[in-house]
Design a protein around this motif. Sequence first.
Motif, PDB file in Angstrom:
ATOM      1  N   GLY A  15       0.828  -1.208   0.000  1.00  0.00           N
ATOM      2  CA  GLY A  15       0.000   0.000   0.000  1.00  0.00           C
ATOM      3  C   GLY A  15       0.858   1.252   0.000  1.00  0.00           C
ATOM      4  N   ALA A  16       0.181   2.408   0.063  1.00  0.00           N
ATOM      5  CA  ALA A  16       0.887   3.695   0.052  1.00  0.00           C
ATOM      6  C   ALA A  16       1.713   3.849   1.322  1.00  0.00           C
ATOM      7  N   ALA A  17       2.906   4.414   1.169  1.00  0.00           N
ATOM      8  CA  ALA A  17       3.794   4.731   2.296  1.00  0.00           C
ATOM      9  C   ALA A  17       4.194   3.513   3.131  1.00  0.00           C
ATOM     10  N   ASP A  37       9.508   2.296 -10.624  1.00  0.00           N
ATOM     11  CA  ASP A  37       8.434   2.678  -9.707  1.00  0.00           C
ATOM     12  C   ASP A  37       7.154   2.836 -10.543  1.00  0.00           C
ATOM     13  N   THR A  38       6.282   1.832 -10.496  1.00  0.00           N
ATOM     14  CA  THR A  38       5.077   1.910 -11.344  1.00  0.00           C
ATOM     15  C   THR A  38       4.043   2.887 -10.782  1.00  0.00           C
ATOM     16  N   GLY A  39       4.157   3.222  -9.473  1.00  0.00           N
ATOM     17  CA  GLY A  39       3.305   4.283  -8.927  1.00  0.00           C
ATOM     18  C   GLY A  39       3.606   5.577  -9.679  1.00  0.00           C
ATOM     19  N   ALA A  40       4.898   5.802  -9.966  1.00  0.00           N
ATOM     20  CA  ALA A  40       5.295   6.997 -10.726  1.00  0.00           C
ATOM     21  C   ALA A  40       4.718   6.943 -12.143  1.00  0.00           C
ATOM     22  N   HIS A  41       4.556   5.734 -12.715  1.00  0.00           N
ATOM     23  CA  HIS A  41       3.930   5.631 -14.041  1.00  0.00           C
ATOM     24  C   HIS A  41       2.496   6.143 -13.987  1.00  0.00           C
ATOM     25  N   TYR A  42       1.747   5.652 -12.978  1.00  0.00           N
ATOM     26  CA  TYR A  42       0.343   6.084 -12.868  1.00  0.00           C
ATOM     27  C   TYR A  42       0.255   7.574 -12.571  1.00  0.00           C
ATOM     28  N   ARG A  43       1.199   8.076 -11.795  1.00  0.00           N
ATOM     29  CA  ARG A  43       1.211   9.507 -11.487  1.00  0.00           C
ATOM     30  C   ARG A  43       1.529  10.337 -12.729  1.00  0.00           C
ATOM     31  N   LYS A 102      -6.116  12.397  -7.315  1.00  0.00           N
ATOM     32  CA  LYS A 102      -6.784  11.831  -8.501  1.00  0.00           C
ATOM     33  C   LYS A 102      -6.192  10.511  -8.987  1.00  0.00           C
ATOM     34  N   VAL A 103      -4.924  10.233  -8.618  1.00  0.00           N
ATOM     35  CA  VAL A 103      -4.234   9.114  -9.282  1.00  0.00           C
ATOM     36  C   VAL A 103      -4.958   7.776  -9.136  1.00  0.00           C
ATOM     37  N   SER A 104      -5.482   7.471  -7.961  1.00  0.00           N
ATOM     38  CA  SER A 104      -6.099   6.148  -7.802  1.00  0.00           C
ATOM     39  C   SER A 104      -7.423   6.045  -8.566  1.00  0.00           C
ATOM     40  N   VAL A 112      -6.725   2.763 -18.744  1.00  0.00           N
ATOM     41  CA  VAL A 112      -5.445   3.273 -18.234  1.00  0.00           C
ATOM     42  C   VAL A 112      -4.508   2.108 -17.898  1.00  0.00           C
ATOM     43  N   ARG A 113      -5.042   1.072 -17.259  1.00  0.00           N
ATOM     44  CA  ARG A 113      -4.202  -0.074 -16.871  1.00  0.00           C
ATOM     45  C   ARG A 113      -3.726  -0.827 -18.106  1.00  0.00           C
ATOM     46  N   GLU A 114      -4.630  -0.993 -19.073  1.00  0.00           N
ATOM     47  CA  GLU A 114      -4.234  -1.684 -20.316  1.00  0.00           C
ATOM     48  C   GLU A 114      -3.131  -0.916 -21.031  1.00  0.00           C
ATOM     49  N   GLY A 140       5.010  -1.683  -6.971  1.00  0.00           N
ATOM     50  CA  GLY A 140       3.679  -1.167  -7.289  1.00  0.00           C
ATOM     51  C   GLY A 140       2.601  -1.832  -6.463  1.00  0.00           C
ATOM     52  N   ARG A 141       1.463  -2.108  -7.125  1.00  0.00           N
ATOM     53  CA  ARG A 141       0.320  -2.722  -6.436  1.00  0.00           C
ATOM     54  C   ARG A 141      -0.021  -4.086  -7.032  1.00  0.00           C
ATOM     55  N   ASP A 142       0.377  -4.296  -8.303  1.00  0.00           N
ATOM     56  CA  ASP A 142      -0.044  -5.512  -9.024  1.00  0.00           C
ATOM     57  C   ASP A 142       1.148  -6.172  -9.724  1.00  0.00           C
ATOM     58  N   ARG A 167       5.284   8.871   7.845  1.00  0.00           N
ATOM     59  CA  ARG A 167       6.224   8.892   6.710  1.00  0.00           C
ATOM     60  C   ARG A 167       5.805   9.919   5.674  1.00  0.00           C
ATOM     61  N   ARG A 168       4.517   9.958   5.363  1.00  0.00           N
ATOM     62  CA  ARG A 168       4.038  10.905   4.355  1.00  0.00           C
ATOM     63  C   ARG A 168       4.211  12.343   4.826  1.00  0.00           C
ATOM     64  N   SER A 169       3.890  12.588   6.120  1.00  0.00           N
ATOM     65  CA  SER A 169       4.009  13.987   6.550  1.00  0.00           C
ATOM     66  C   SER A 169       5.485  14.368   6.655  1.00  0.00           C
ATOM     67  N   GLU A 179      -7.517   6.468   2.105  1.00  0.00           N
ATOM     68  CA  GLU A 179      -8.542   6.550   1.054  1.00  0.00           C
ATOM     69  C   GLU A 179      -8.024   5.904  -0.243  1.00  0.00           C
ATOM     70  N   ARG A 180      -6.758   6.197  -0.577  1.00  0.00           N
ATOM     71  CA  ARG A 180      -6.174   5.620  -1.799  1.00  0.00           C
ATOM     72  C   ARG A 180      -6.088   4.105  -1.696  1.00  0.00           C
ATOM     73  N   ASP A 181      -5.651   3.636  -0.520  1.00  0.00           N
ATOM     74  CA  ASP A 181      -5.539   2.179  -0.329  1.00  0.00           C
ATOM     75  C   ASP A 181      -6.887   1.496  -0.490  1.00  0.00           C
TER      76      ASP A 181
HETATM   77  O1  C5P Z   1       3.134   4.018  -5.275  1.00  0.00           O
HETATM   78  P1  C5P Z   1       2.336   5.299  -5.304  1.00  0.00           P
HETATM   79  O2  C5P Z   1       1.700   5.607  -3.993  1.00  0.00           O
HETATM   80  O3  C5P Z   1       3.104   6.443  -5.855  1.00  0.00           O
HETATM   81  O4  C5P Z   1       1.158   4.980  -6.345  1.00  0.00           O
HETATM   82  C1  C5P Z   1       0.210   5.964  -6.719  1.00  0.00           C
HETATM   83  C2  C5P Z   1      -1.074   5.281  -7.151  1.00  0.00           C
HETATM   84  O5  C5P Z   1      -0.869   4.614  -8.390  1.00  0.00           O
HETATM   85  C3  C5P Z   1      -1.640   4.222  -6.228  1.00  0.00           C
HETATM   86  O6  C5P Z   1      -2.434   4.765  -5.179  1.00  0.00           O
HETATM   87  C4  C5P Z   1      -2.472   3.380  -7.193  1.00  0.00           C
HETATM   88  O7  C5P Z   1      -3.754   3.941  -7.395  1.00  0.00           O
HETATM   89  C5  C5P Z   1      -1.700   3.468  -8.485  1.00  0.00           C
HETATM   90  N1  C5P Z   1      -0.887   2.278  -8.744  1.00  0.00           N
HETATM   91  C6  C5P Z   1      -1.520   1.164  -9.274  1.00  0.00           C
HETATM   92  N2  C5P Z   1      -0.795   0.071  -9.634  1.00  0.00           N
HETATM   93  C7  C5P Z   1       0.529   0.049  -9.472  1.00  0.00           C
HETATM   94  C8  C5P Z   1       1.194   1.159  -8.897  1.00  0.00           C
HETATM   95  C9  C5P Z   1       0.447   2.253  -8.510  1.00  0.00           C
HETATM   96  O8  C5P Z   1      -2.741   1.158  -9.416  1.00  0.00           O
HETATM   97  N3  C5P Z   1       1.219  -1.027  -9.875  1.00  0.00           N
END
Ligand code: C5P
Length: 221
Positions: A15-17, A37-43, A102-104, A112-114, A140-142, A167-169, A179-181
């Motif tokens: 999860g986040a953080a 960092d795939t979170g950075a990809h979604y961002r 907005k990212v999640s 977007v995922r495809e 990432g998450r997946d 950590r986030r603060s 909320e994102r999680d």
């Molecule tokens: O890792 P980070 O917190 O920067 O990820 C931002 C957002 O990107 C996550 O909250 C999630 O919605 C999305 N994400 C995802 N799948 C991944 C990596 C991130 O859906 N593999």
Amino acid sequence: MSESSGFKIIAVDGGAATGKSSTSRAIAERLKLMHVDTGAHYRTLTYALLNAGADSAAPNAIPALLESLQLDTTIQGRSALLSINGHVPADAQIRSPEVNAKVSKFAALESVREFLFQYQRSQAQVARDLAEFTGLIMEGRDIGSIIFPNADFRFFLFADEATRAARRSNDGQTDSIAERDKRDSQRKTAPLVCPEGAIRVDTGPLPLESVVEHICAIITA
Ligand code: C5P
């Protein structure tokens, strides 16, 4: 996925953080892996879509916008960064309160995922083609469930909520991680899960160095 060359793929989810990025970066440095960092990809994609006027609540318009975006990779140190139409946005741009909020929502959309799926898988070949890397560590998450279910090692990081909020603060970020999680875990496509058979690591009580040490010991055993 292991080959005679010893090239390794390591998946890190959580999860986040939960410490995925700091941990993955440090492991990449130690073991000479390419870090993604795939979170950075979604961002980065969220940032580009918001600039193009996209709204996650109007998903029908998104595929046409995605078609105008060209994805590529820029290597910076041990990290492989996503560029869109030749541009890698600054960290402050992809970690702004607006992108955090907005990212999640964009990441829950199938289109977007495809769009990112093949690109993310292709990063293994990018690492293989560069002599300085002995493997790939992708977070990432997946990653262990969808992107590289046959990775050589799959880790799932978690931590208690108070540690994660602190950590986030400390990072100086405005971010509703709970909320994102929740959104990430409840979405239909590629939800945040601990992949079956993944090694669970509680990063709450441990300093970063101990987490890195623990994971490196498993990978190099
Ligand atoms: O890792 P980070 O917190 O920067 O990820 C931002 C957002 O990107 C996550 O909250 C999630 O919605 C999305 N994400 C995802 N799948 C991944 C990596 C991130 O859906 N593999």
